[in-house]
Design a protein around this motif. Structure first.
Motif, PDB file in Angstrom:
ATOM      1  N   ILE A 231     -14.868 -46.886  -7.287  1.00 21.84           N
ATOM      2  CA  ILE A 231     -13.399 -46.966  -7.264  1.00 21.84           C
ATOM      3  C   ILE A 231     -12.932 -47.879  -6.133  1.00 21.84           C
ATOM      4  O   ILE A 231     -12.030 -48.700  -6.292  1.00 21.84           O
ATOM      5  CB  ILE A 231     -12.793 -45.556  -7.119  1.00 21.84           C
ATOM      6  N   HIS A 232     -13.586 -47.743  -4.965  1.00 26.34           N
ATOM      7  CA  HIS A 232     -13.283 -48.628  -3.831  1.00 26.34           C
ATOM      8  C   HIS A 232     -13.517 -50.087  -4.225  1.00 26.34           C
ATOM      9  O   HIS A 232     -12.699 -50.973  -3.896  1.00 26.34           O
ATOM     10  CB  HIS A 232     -14.165 -48.233  -2.646  1.00 26.34           C
ATOM     11  N   TYR A 233     -14.607 -50.331  -4.933  1.00 25.88           N
ATOM     12  CA  TYR A 233     -14.905 -51.689  -5.402  1.00 25.88           C
ATOM     13  C   TYR A 233     -13.819 -52.190  -6.356  1.00 25.88           C
ATOM     14  O   TYR A 233     -13.362 -53.341  -6.248  1.00 25.88           O
ATOM     15  CB  TYR A 233     -16.271 -51.712  -6.091  1.00 25.88           C
ATOM     16  N   GLN A 234     -13.411 -51.347  -7.272  1.00 27.06           N
ATOM     17  CA  GLN A 234     -12.403 -51.762  -8.251  1.00 27.06           C
ATOM     18  C   GLN A 234     -11.079 -52.129  -7.585  1.00 27.06           C
ATOM     19  O   GLN A 234     -10.346 -52.987  -8.078  1.00 27.06           O
ATOM     20  CB  GLN A 234     -12.205 -50.650  -9.282  1.00 27.06           C
TER      21      GLN A 234
ATOM     22  N   PRO B 297     -24.957 -59.222  -3.940  1.00 29.07           N
ATOM     23  CA  PRO B 297     -24.442 -57.971  -4.514  1.00 29.07           C
ATOM     24  C   PRO B 297     -22.926 -57.992  -4.633  1.00 29.07           C
ATOM     25  O   PRO B 297     -22.235 -58.641  -3.843  1.00 29.07           O
ATOM     26  CB  PRO B 297     -24.884 -56.916  -3.498  1.00 29.07           C
ATOM     27  N   ASP B 298     -22.418 -57.289  -5.623  1.00 29.18           N
ATOM     28  CA  ASP B 298     -20.968 -57.128  -5.755  1.00 29.18           C
ATOM     29  C   ASP B 298     -20.456 -56.050  -4.802  1.00 29.18           C
ATOM     30  O   ASP B 298     -19.344 -56.143  -4.277  1.00 29.18           O
ATOM     31  CB  ASP B 298     -20.612 -56.745  -7.191  1.00 29.18           C
ATOM     32  N   LEU B 299     -21.290 -55.030  -4.595  1.00 27.03           N
ATOM     33  CA  LEU B 299     -20.909 -53.882  -3.769  1.00 27.03           C
ATOM     34  C   LEU B 299     -22.087 -53.491  -2.887  1.00 27.03           C
ATOM     35  O   LEU B 299     -23.230 -53.437  -3.366  1.00 27.03           O
ATOM     36  CB  LEU B 299     -20.517 -52.697  -4.663  1.00 27.03           C
ATOM     37  N   LEU B 300     -21.813 -53.241  -1.607  1.00 26.00           N
ATOM     38  CA  LEU B 300     -22.855 -52.741  -0.697  1.00 26.00           C
ATOM     39  C   LEU B 300     -22.403 -51.391  -0.150  1.00 26.00           C
ATOM     40  O   LEU B 300     -21.288 -51.267   0.359  1.00 26.00           O
ATOM     41  CB  LEU B 300     -23.117 -53.723   0.441  1.00 26.00           C
ATOM     42  N   VAL B 301     -23.273 -50.395  -0.267  1.00 23.67           N
ATOM     43  CA  VAL B 301     -22.981 -49.037   0.185  1.00 23.67           C
ATOM     44  C   VAL B 301     -23.933 -48.678   1.315  1.00 23.67           C
ATOM     45  O   VAL B 301     -25.154 -48.838   1.186  1.00 23.67           O
ATOM     46  CB  VAL B 301     -23.149 -48.021  -0.965  1.00 23.67           C
ATOM     47  N   ARG B 302     -23.371 -48.202   2.433  1.00 20.72           N
ATOM     48  CA  ARG B 302     -24.212 -47.677   3.518  1.00 20.72           C
ATOM     49  C   ARG B 302     -23.837 -46.231   3.787  1.00 20.72           C
ATOM     50  O   ARG B 302     -22.664 -45.894   3.917  1.00 20.72           O
ATOM     51  CB  ARG B 302     -24.059 -48.490   4.803  1.00 20.72           C
ATOM     52  N   THR B 303     -24.865 -45.398   3.870  1.00 25.50           N
ATOM     53  CA  THR B 303     -24.666 -43.972   4.124  1.00 25.50           C
ATOM     54  C   THR B 303     -24.814 -43.642   5.605  1.00 25.50           C
ATOM     55  O   THR B 303     -25.142 -44.506   6.423  1.00 25.50           O
ATOM     56  CB  THR B 303     -25.683 -43.154   3.316  1.00 25.50           C
ATOM     57  N   SER B 304     -24.555 -42.389   5.956  1.00 27.46           N
ATOM     58  CA  SER B 304     -24.791 -41.768   7.266  1.00 27.46           C
ATOM     59  C   SER B 304     -23.734 -42.080   8.315  1.00 27.46           C
ATOM     60  O   SER B 304     -23.887 -41.717   9.471  1.00 27.46           O
ATOM     61  CB  SER B 304     -26.182 -42.112   7.827  1.00 27.46           C
ATOM     62  N   GLY B 305     -22.655 -42.754   7.946  1.00 32.65           N
ATOM     63  CA  GLY B 305     -21.570 -42.986   8.892  1.00 32.65           C
ATOM     64  C   GLY B 305     -21.687 -44.244   9.716  1.00 32.65           C
ATOM     65  O   GLY B 305     -20.755 -44.589  10.459  1.00 32.65           O
ATOM     66  N   GLU B 306     -22.800 -44.956   9.638  1.00 30.29           N
ATOM     67  CA  GLU B 306     -22.937 -46.219  10.366  1.00 30.29           C
ATOM     68  C   GLU B 306     -22.138 -47.305   9.645  1.00 30.29           C
ATOM     69  O   GLU B 306     -22.057 -47.324   8.416  1.00 30.29           O
ATOM     70  CB  GLU B 306     -24.406 -46.629  10.460  1.00 30.29           C
ATOM     71  N   VAL B 307     -21.562 -48.216  10.410  1.00 32.60           N
ATOM     72  CA  VAL B 307     -20.742 -49.275   9.815  1.00 32.60           C
ATOM     73  C   VAL B 307     -21.268 -50.658  10.219  1.00 32.60           C
ATOM     74  O   VAL B 307     -20.516 -51.572  10.528  1.00 32.60           O
ATOM     75  CB  VAL B 307     -19.252 -49.111  10.204  1.00 32.60           C
TER      76      VAL B 307
ATOM     77  N   VAL C 251     -18.005 -56.480  -1.536  1.00 33.72           N
ATOM     78  CA  VAL C 251     -17.176 -55.358  -1.116  1.00 33.72           C
ATOM     79  C   VAL C 251     -18.074 -54.357  -0.389  1.00 33.72           C
ATOM     80  O   VAL C 251     -19.120 -53.951  -0.914  1.00 33.72           O
ATOM     81  CB  VAL C 251     -16.498 -54.672  -2.320  1.00 33.72           C
ATOM     82  N   LEU C 252     -17.688 -53.973   0.827  1.00 27.73           N
ATOM     83  CA  LEU C 252     -18.484 -53.058   1.645  1.00 27.73           C
ATOM     84  C   LEU C 252     -17.890 -51.651   1.584  1.00 27.73           C
ATOM     85  O   LEU C 252     -16.668 -51.483   1.648  1.00 27.73           O
ATOM     86  CB  LEU C 252     -18.525 -53.538   3.093  1.00 27.73           C
ATOM     87  N   TYR C 253     -18.784 -50.654   1.481  1.00 24.51           N
ATOM     88  CA  TYR C 253     -18.329 -49.253   1.425  1.00 24.51           C
ATOM     89  C   TYR C 253     -19.230 -48.420   2.329  1.00 24.51           C
ATOM     90  O   TYR C 253     -20.452 -48.379   2.139  1.00 24.51           O
ATOM     91  CB  TYR C 253     -18.398 -48.724  -0.007  1.00 24.51           C
ATOM     92  N   PHE C 254     -18.635 -47.773   3.324  1.00 20.33           N
ATOM     93  CA  PHE C 254     -19.383 -46.936   4.261  1.00 20.33           C
ATOM     94  C   PHE C 254     -18.961 -45.476   4.074  1.00 20.33           C
ATOM     95  O   PHE C 254     -17.764 -45.180   3.981  1.00 20.33           O
ATOM     96  CB  PHE C 254     -19.105 -47.379   5.706  1.00 20.33           C
ATOM     97  N   CYS C 255     -19.951 -44.588   3.998  1.00 14.46           N
ATOM     98  CA  CYS C 255     -19.628 -43.167   3.848  1.00 14.46           C
ATOM     99  C   CYS C 255     -20.456 -42.351   4.842  1.00 14.46           C
ATOM    100  O   CYS C 255     -21.531 -42.772   5.277  1.00 14.46           O
ATOM    101  CB  CYS C 255     -19.868 -42.688   2.420  1.00 14.46           C
ATOM    102  N   ASP C 256     -19.956 -41.180   5.196  1.00 14.85           N
ATOM    103  CA  ASP C 256     -20.572 -40.353   6.234  1.00 14.85           C
ATOM    104  C   ASP C 256     -21.785 -39.570   5.755  1.00 14.85           C
ATOM    105  O   ASP C 256     -22.601 -39.128   6.567  1.00 14.85           O
ATOM    106  CB  ASP C 256     -19.540 -39.372   6.803  1.00 14.85           C
ATOM    107  N   VAL C 257     -21.920 -39.367   4.456  1.00 14.31           N
ATOM    108  CA  VAL C 257     -22.988 -38.515   3.934  1.00 14.31           C
ATOM    109  C   VAL C 257     -24.359 -39.134   4.213  1.00 14.31           C
ATOM    110  O   VAL C 257     -24.520 -40.362   4.185  1.00 14.31           O
ATOM    111  CB  VAL C 257     -22.785 -38.294   2.421  1.00 14.31           C
ATOM    112  N   LEU C 258     -25.348 -38.296   4.528  1.00 15.32           N
ATOM    113  CA  LEU C 258     -26.714 -38.769   4.731  1.00 15.32           C
ATOM    114  C   LEU C 258     -27.314 -39.165   3.385  1.00 15.32           C
ATOM    115  O   LEU C 258     -27.017 -38.554   2.351  1.00 15.32           O
ATOM    116  CB  LEU C 258     -27.557 -37.680   5.394  1.00 15.32           C
ATOM    117  N   TRP C 259     -28.197 -40.161   3.403  1.00 17.62           N
ATOM    118  CA  TRP C 259     -28.726 -40.693   2.142  1.00 17.62           C
ATOM    119  C   TRP C 259     -29.299 -39.620   1.215  1.00 17.62           C
ATOM    120  O   TRP C 259     -28.951 -39.592   0.022  1.00 17.62           O
ATOM    121  CB  TRP C 259     -29.768 -41.779   2.421  1.00 17.62           C
ATOM    122  N   PRO C 260     -30.166 -38.695   1.666  1.00 17.87           N
ATOM    123  CA  PRO C 260     -30.716 -37.710   0.737  1.00 17.87           C
ATOM    124  C   PRO C 260     -29.664 -36.772   0.149  1.00 17.87           C
ATOM    125  O   PRO C 260     -29.932 -36.096  -0.854  1.00 17.87           O
ATOM    126  CB  PRO C 260     -31.731 -36.926   1.592  1.00 17.87           C
TER     127      PRO C 260
END
Length: 283
Positions: A241-244, A196-206, A220-229
């Protein structure tokens, strides 16, 4: 049509058009984390959270299609998840089965949209009826080329690597490959999931949680706090944008030798034949 949720507003289209002036990842992977916490947050049963998680996936597919993403990979169920209660495991499998059943019922629309579905993982651990319907979906969409959706079920990265290594060892024993044929590129191409070019994980786990361990060396890894649903299109655009900002230079791809290409063709044919056999056993 539930498998390609059309929920993109004019504002979204405009924002996406602006974003597409920059580099957009061809392949995005998602660790869909937070379904159970979403259910707890809303005071509902966990099955509601898992169902909402599927609904979010259909939204993601539409967003990625508009963005021009060619491949989406999602971590749906780890081998480690079998350690959960049998009730929850059965619930997740039943939901997945019903969603795949709907997928087949909408197969004409799916094919018109060019969506290809690939289910990957240690499928021997999954119920036979699930494997059969998953195989039917894969066979029915295998020629579609607009957007590929990989769903990793009964999967871990280490297990995927070990299975690929086993295929390579068998071919060396049968003298279809030589030890000199084995290198990083061969192993990469022997895996079921691409890089993958970009991997996104939700829920705040890193953490990667044993997902695509071989493939993400340049991702490129991107972690965000929002829950998946609860993931929104704005969260996805922020990830783009983070990927770019952090994307590495494109890697040159070297052609394989005739021997190694033959091995890979045989491996892919073997996987397809396994799917055909699973469908025929249920007919």
């Amino acid at each position: 049509m539930i498998w390609f949720n059309d929920n993109v507003s004019l504002l979204h289209y405009f924002s996406i058009k602006v974003l597409k002036t920059g580099r957009v990842p061809e392949h995005i992977a998602f660790i869909m984390d937070g379904n159970r916490r979403y259910a707890k947050k809303k005071g509902v049963k966990s099955d509601v959270g898992h169902s909402k998680g599927f609904d979010k996936l259909t939204e993601i597919l539409k967003w990625c299609s508009v963005l021009g993403v060619r491949e989406v990979t999602v971590y749906a169920f780890s081998i480690e998840n079998f350690k959960r209660t049998q009730e929850e495991v059965n619930t997740i499998m039943n939901i997945a089965y019903e969603k795949l059943k709907c997928f087949l019922e909408e197969i004409n629309e799916v094919n018109n949209l060019g969506l290809r579905l690939v289910i990957t993982g240690r499928l021997s651990l999954l119920p036979k009826d699930f494997n059969a319907i998953a195989s039917s979906c894969m066979i029915a969409t295998r020629r579609n080329k607009k957007l590929r959706l990989n769903i990793a079920v009964a999967y871990t990265g280490r297990d995927e690597i070990s299975r690929a290594a086993s295929h390579i060892v068998d071919r060396v024993k049968n003298k279809q490959l030589t030890p000199d044929d084995i290198d990083e590129d061969l192993i990469t191409s022997s895996l079921e999931l691409g890089e993958p070019d970009l991997l996104v994980r939700t829920s705040g786990e890193v953490r990667l949680s044993d997902f695509m361990l071989w493939q993400v060396s340049n991702t490129v890894l991107y972690f965000c706090d929002v829950l998946w649903p609860e993931l929104t299109i704005w969260n996805l655009l922020a990830a783009i944008i983070h990927y770019q900002r952090h994307a590495p230079a494109s890697k040159a791809v070297m052609p394989f030798s005739k021997t190694r290409q033959m091995f890979l063709d045989q491996l892919n044919n073997r996987r397809l034949q396994q799917r055909l056999n699973e469908v025929s056993l249920t007919q």
